[in-house]
Design an enzyme around this catalytic site. Sequence first.
Site, PDB file in Angstrom:
ATOM      1  N   HIS A 265      15.519  -3.870  -0.664  1.00  0.00           N
ATOM      2  CA  HIS A 265      14.084  -3.624  -0.569  1.00  0.00           C
ATOM      3  C   HIS A 265      13.311  -4.925  -0.377  1.00  0.00           C
ATOM      4  O   HIS A 265      13.832  -6.020  -0.571  1.00  0.00           O
ATOM      5  CB  HIS A 265      13.572  -2.916  -1.833  1.00  0.00           C
ATOM      6  CG  HIS A 265      13.908  -1.462  -1.879  1.00  0.00           C
ATOM      7  ND1 HIS A 265      15.138  -1.008  -2.276  1.00  0.00           N
ATOM      8  CD2 HIS A 265      13.167  -0.360  -1.584  1.00  0.00           C
ATOM      9  CE1 HIS A 265      15.150   0.317  -2.218  1.00  0.00           C
ATOM     10  NE2 HIS A 265      13.972   0.729  -1.804  1.00  0.00           N
TER      11      HIS A 265
ATOM     12  N   LYS B 189       8.893  -5.140  -4.717  1.00  0.00           N
ATOM     13  CA  LYS B 189       9.271  -3.950  -5.479  1.00  0.00           C
ATOM     14  C   LYS B 189       9.443  -4.303  -6.945  1.00  0.00           C
ATOM     15  O   LYS B 189      10.087  -5.294  -7.287  1.00  0.00           O
ATOM     16  CB  LYS B 189      10.565  -3.348  -4.921  1.00  0.00           C
ATOM     17  CG  LYS B 189      10.946  -2.022  -5.564  1.00  0.00           C
ATOM     18  CD  LYS B 189      12.080  -1.358  -4.808  1.00  0.00           C
ATOM     19  CE  LYS B 189      12.474  -0.041  -5.462  1.00  0.00           C
ATOM     20  NZ  LYS B 189      11.337   0.913  -5.540  1.00  0.00           N
TER      21      LYS B 189
END
Length: 245
Positions: free
Chosen positions: A132, A136
Amino acid sequence: MRVGVLGAKGKVGATMVQAVEAADDLTFTTGVDAGDPLSALVDTRTDVVIDFTHPSVVMDNLKFLIDNGIHAVVGTTGFTDERISQVQDWLADKPESAVLIAPNFAIGAVLSMHFAQQAARFFESVEVIELHHPHKADAPSGTAARTAKLIAAARKDMPPNPDATSTGLEGARGADVDGIPVHSIRLAGLVAHQEVLFGTQGETLTIRHDSLDRTSFVPGVLLAVRKVSERPGLSVGIEPLLDLT
């Protein structure tokens, strides 16, 4: 149907506002962000709220929505078993309210979890890698944790992953989610990606999903918005809406 968005100025939230505004059968009521009163959702007679905020505020948001009879479609991550139990307790006092929490609304991601669950019992080894963007907040991702739990359930009668590792740096083998190693990567330039790697004698299988843009979440979110009122109480995942259970 009148729809509001929590976290409307965030990257995913802004995408959801655009999606609701573009849908002929939905009416966008209001966007609420940090510092804005949640009462705006009541004042605008909102039926369903899409929540893409932050784990630190999502529980307060849900308590308000449930208390005020507003259905919720939640893409915010960070839901532990304890948090899920708390939401169920709140809903017990409001049987007409509906909350749908999903670790991932991308149809391809949901299908990849389903495929991984089906493949799990045919392979000796399995590990999960999720990748990601560096902003995040949680690791491993909700999608990876759910994938690992689904795989573990499918393998409950099988031996554990073979692994002779006896020494090494802490964390080198990833997080252990119900006996399944899960590795988290945070890298600039990424959005949301996951690989499930299976191995057995003489072969491997990789199931990979890539969200290249946040619009990948739109079809699943809008499906949930349209269906959530038909499922009072708490639903986790959009699999039932896709006839995958």
